[in-house]
Design an enzyme around this catalytic site. Structure first.
Site, PDB file in Angstrom:
ATOM      1  CG  ASN A 157      -0.428  -0.153   2.496  1.00 36.86           C
ATOM      2  OD1 ASN A 157       0.741  -0.524   2.643  1.00 36.86           O
ATOM      3  ND2 ASN A 157      -1.210   0.122   3.517  1.00 36.86           N
ATOM      4  CE  LYS A 180       8.154 -10.702   0.445  1.00 35.18           C
ATOM      5  NZ  LYS A 180       7.044 -10.248  -0.444  1.00 35.18           N
ATOM      6  CB  ALA A 182       4.117  -6.126  -1.371  1.00 38.41           C
ATOM      7  N   GLY A 234       2.184  -5.549   7.534  1.00 39.81           N
ATOM      8  CA  GLY A 234       1.232  -6.292   6.714  1.00 39.81           C
ATOM      9  C   GLY A 234       0.068  -6.752   7.566  1.00 39.81           C
ATOM     10  CB  SER A 235      -2.526  -9.249   6.882  1.00 38.30           C
ATOM     11  OG  SER A 235      -1.704 -10.364   6.596  1.00 38.30           O
ATOM     12  CD  GLU A 256       4.439  -0.526  13.097  1.00 32.20           C
ATOM     13  OE1 GLU A 256       3.230  -0.339  13.346  1.00 32.20           O
ATOM     14  OE2 GLU A 256       5.352  -0.012  13.754  1.00 32.20           O
ATOM     15  CG  LEU A 257       0.900  -7.019  12.904  1.00 33.39           C
ATOM     16  CD1 LEU A 257       0.632  -8.170  13.853  1.00 33.39           C
ATOM     17  CD2 LEU A 257       1.663  -7.497  11.679  1.00 33.39           C
ATOM     18  NE  ARG A 284      -2.951   9.299   4.762  1.00 33.58           N
ATOM     19  CZ  ARG A 284      -1.736   8.776   4.948  1.00 33.58           C
ATOM     20  NH1 ARG A 284      -0.721   9.215   4.253  1.00 33.58           N
ATOM     21  NH2 ARG A 284      -1.534   7.839   5.842  1.00 33.58           N
ATOM     22  CB  CYS A 290      -2.653  -0.388   8.674  1.00 36.22           C
ATOM     23  SG  CYS A 290      -1.157   0.584   8.699  1.00 36.22           S
ATOM     24  CD  GLU A 387      -6.532  -3.475   8.093  1.00 39.37           C
ATOM     25  OE1 GLU A 387      -6.115  -4.629   7.865  1.00 39.37           O
ATOM     26  OE2 GLU A 387      -5.775  -2.505   8.202  1.00 39.37           O
ATOM     27  CB  SER A 447       1.945   9.092   9.026  1.00 41.46           C
ATOM     28  OG  SER A 447       1.044   8.024   9.170  1.00 41.46           O
TER      29      SER A 447
HETATM   30  P1  ADP Z   1      -2.023  -8.061   2.311  1.00 40.13           P
HETATM   31  O1  ADP Z   1      -3.095  -9.023   2.724  1.00 40.13           O
HETATM   32  O2  ADP Z   1      -2.344  -6.666   2.562  1.00 40.13           O
HETATM   33  O3  ADP Z   1      -1.457  -8.318   0.958  1.00 40.13           O
HETATM   34  P2  ADP Z   1       0.058  -9.521   3.593  1.00 40.13           P
HETATM   35  O4  ADP Z   1       0.251  -9.562   5.054  1.00 40.13           O
HETATM   36  O5  ADP Z   1      -0.440 -10.741   2.904  1.00 40.13           O
HETATM   37  O6  ADP Z   1      -0.864  -8.279   3.345  1.00 40.13           O
HETATM   38  O7  ADP Z   1       1.393  -9.078   2.850  1.00 40.13           O
HETATM   39  C1  ADP Z   1       2.348  -8.222   3.406  1.00 40.13           C
HETATM   40  C2  ADP Z   1       3.707  -8.744   3.059  1.00 40.13           C
HETATM   41  O8  ADP Z   1       3.871 -10.021   3.656  1.00 40.13           O
HETATM   42  C3  ADP Z   1       3.983  -8.932   1.573  1.00 40.13           C
HETATM   43  O9  ADP Z   1       5.316  -8.587   1.303  1.00 40.13           O
HETATM   44  C4  ADP Z   1       3.769 -10.427   1.404  1.00 40.13           C
HETATM   45  O10 ADP Z   1       4.501 -10.953   0.315  1.00 40.13           O
HETATM   46  C5  ADP Z   1       4.320 -10.952   2.689  1.00 40.13           C
HETATM   47  N1  ADP Z   1       3.819 -12.289   3.063  1.00 40.13           N
HETATM   48  C6  ADP Z   1       2.607 -12.817   2.815  1.00 40.13           C
HETATM   49  N2  ADP Z   1       2.514 -14.067   3.321  1.00 40.13           N
HETATM   50  C7  ADP Z   1       3.712 -14.331   3.883  1.00 40.13           C
HETATM   51  C8  ADP Z   1       4.262 -15.474   4.585  1.00 40.13           C
HETATM   52  N3  ADP Z   1       3.551 -16.570   4.793  1.00 40.13           N
HETATM   53  N4  ADP Z   1       5.534 -15.369   5.022  1.00 40.13           N
HETATM   54  C9  ADP Z   1       6.265 -14.269   4.834  1.00 40.13           C
HETATM   55  N5  ADP Z   1       5.805 -13.168   4.200  1.00 40.13           N
HETATM   56  C10 ADP Z   1       4.548 -13.192   3.728  1.00 40.13           C
END
Ligand code: ADP
Length: 481
Positions: A157, A180, A182, A234-235, A256-257, A284, A290, A387, A447
């Site tokens: 995002n 790493k 997205a 991420g999530s 940061e979830l 925005r 998040c 969310e 932010s």
């Molecule tokens: P969203 O649902 O918003 O795409 P994610 O949490 O799935 O959020 O993704 C956030 C990041 O976590 C991305 O870089 C994604 O590639 C990575 N990711 C997703 N699944 C895994 C996993 N099982 N292990 C490590 N990284 C992951």
């Protein structure tokens, strides 16, 4: 540059391994969410590439940590300046791969850049402590040391800022780092790799590993004892997986979830200011944040006035490709997200919510959803619990302050809460009662690289930005003298 085809031609497609661009064995496609068309093929890192990056990071760690803080800071400062010199390329890249409007992408270049500038300044302020032992039999020296090689996993995002928020403090602290990005938005980070190469970052310190299979990279890295930290945005679901995975080697973690931010408009609020704040907090980044206001609680005495004014502004938003003139709201990131948002709106409407504007996806190509306001949203609607991550606002009425606070806190998340009031006593009282890591008072955006960003409860732990942000990358050492 800033011409689409020139930019796409020039973006590094290989792997940034320890700061050197190397060809990859295989690639995967990155798409433009405004058209659904392929933008580019980018390196698809394998588990072996991950280990190669860690070999380089581990080998460079000691020298990088021993590099004078002033030198580390100046490299970050140079990266900040190079980022700004290439601001239009970065903005266009984000718009192409993530979908947000060019105006928002330019805003992200500024915001993302601030983490490089801020931590360039913080690098030289890593302190320590020196005291007498109370028994008088010695002295206590406390120093801070770089944690060691870091794995950073970032979301789509904010393709730039979610990276700089981790890279900035890690480098400032003297940690080597593997990023790493997205899979939906790796190209922006690929451009940032060039910035750091040009800024003179030493070999080995930074690797960037786009991949179509995140877990295949993170799993082996986290099992390798040389890795010392995982920082993730991420999530919540993936965050929990990573924390479990980190347990084996007891890695330091920052998480940061997800969020489910409440936005409360009290009866004494400046309604026009609250409407503007809600536009920011909700719309925005197309609602794909998040920190996005997920639940808008409005005092019943001002609810009609607020909702009418808010609906008029939402209905006036222009939806389109991010690089089209005048666009306010771009597409959602992918079809999965479009299906999620559509499902949440349909669920709320089927349970009795009223559609004030929007409510569905427009016809045509791309992953667009029409900006939507729902009111009279019933308590059992899923979008009050989950969310939304889209341009959909859910308005709910309330009568008393206690009722609003209870509703706001009734979630497993705890990232940020917003509220509007003109009563300073209420501002202090309500801020204290909200179970969140951050609170916006009469503010729809909070932010700031100089402030500690982060959550409580299932929104995670750890802070990014501020003087706190660098601590995440430092271990404390006590020396008895
Ligand atoms: P969203 O649902 O918003 O795409 P994610 O949490 O799935 O959020 O993704 C956030 C990041 O976590 C991305 O870089 C994604 O590639 C990575 N990711 C997703 N699944 C895994 C996993 N099982 N292990 C490590 N990284 C992951």
């Amino acid at each position: 540059m800033s011409n689409v085809s020139d930019l796409l031609d020039s973006v590094p497609k290989g792997l940034w391994l320890g700061g050197k661009l190397v060809p990859a064995e295989k690639t995967f496609a990155v798409y433009n969410p405004a058209t659904g068309e392929e933008l580019a093929q980018v390196a698809d890192a394998t588990a072996a590439d991950g280990i190669r990056a860690l070999d380089l990071a581990a080998a460079a760690q000691e020298d990088w940590a021993a590099t004078p803080a002033r030198v580390r800071g100046e490299i970050l400062r140079t990266a900040f300046e190079l980022l700004h010199a290439r601001a239009e390329d970065f903005a266009l890249m984000m718009t192409l791969e993530m979908g947000k409007s060019l105006a928002e992408s330019r805003g992200e270049v500024n915001y993302g850049g601030e983490f490089l500038r801020w931590f360039s300044e913080e690098a030289v302020r890593i302190g320590g402590r020196f005291t007498q032992a109370p028994a008088g039999n010695g002295r206590i020296l406390v120093t801070k040391e770089a944690v060691g090689p870091v794995l950073a996993i970032t979301p789509w995002n904010f393709p730039l800022a979610m990276g700089t928020r981790k890279i900035g403090p890690a480098l400032a602290a003297g940690c080597t780092i593997i990023v790493k990005p997205a899979e939906d938005t790796p190209l922006t980070m690929q451009l940032l790799g060039q910035v750091f190469a040009d800024a003179g970052l030493p070999d080995g310190v930074l690797s960037i590993l786009p991949t179509s299979d995140a877990a295949s990279i993170s799993g082996p890295l986290m099992e390798d004892a040389r890795l010392r930290k995982v920082t993730f945005t991420g999530s919540t679901g993936v965050g929990k997986l990573l924390v479990r995975g980190a347990a084996d080697k007891l890695l330091r973690t920052s998480m940061e979830l997800g969020g489910n931010a409440p936005f409360i408009v009290f009866d004494d609020a400046d309604i026009d200011a609250a409407v503007d704040g809600a536009m920011l907090a909700k719309m925005r980044n197309g609602g794909e944040a998040c920190t996005a206001a997920n639940r808008i609680y409005v005092a019943n005495s001002v609810r009609e006035e607020f909702t009418d004014k808010f609906t008029a502004k939402v209905a006036a938003l222009k939806v389109g490709a991010g690089d089209a003139e005048g666009t306010n709201i771009g597409p959602l990131i992918n079809t999965k997200q479009l299906a999620t948002v559509t499902g949440l709106v349909d669920d709320a409407v089927s349970k009795g919510a009223r559609v004030r504007t929007g409510g569905s996806a427009p016809e045509g190509a791309g992953f667009f959803f029409t900006p939507t306001v729902l009111d009279q949203v019933p308590a059992d609607a899923r979008l009050l619990k989950e969310e939304i991550f889209g341009p959909v606002a859910a308005v709910v009425g309330f009568d008393t302050e206690d009722e609003a606070i209870a509703a706001a806190n009734n979630t497993e998340y705890g990232l940020v809460a917003y509220f509007y009031t003109r009563d300073i006593d209420r501002a202090m009282r309500v801020s204290a009662k909200l179970d969140t890591g951050m609170v916006g008072v009469n503010r729809g955006a909070i932010s700031d690289a100089a402030a500690p960003f982060g959550g409580v409860k299932e929104s995670g732990f750890g802070r990014e930005g501020g003087t706190e942000g660098i601590d995440e990358y430092l271990d404390t050492k006590y020396v008895a003298l």
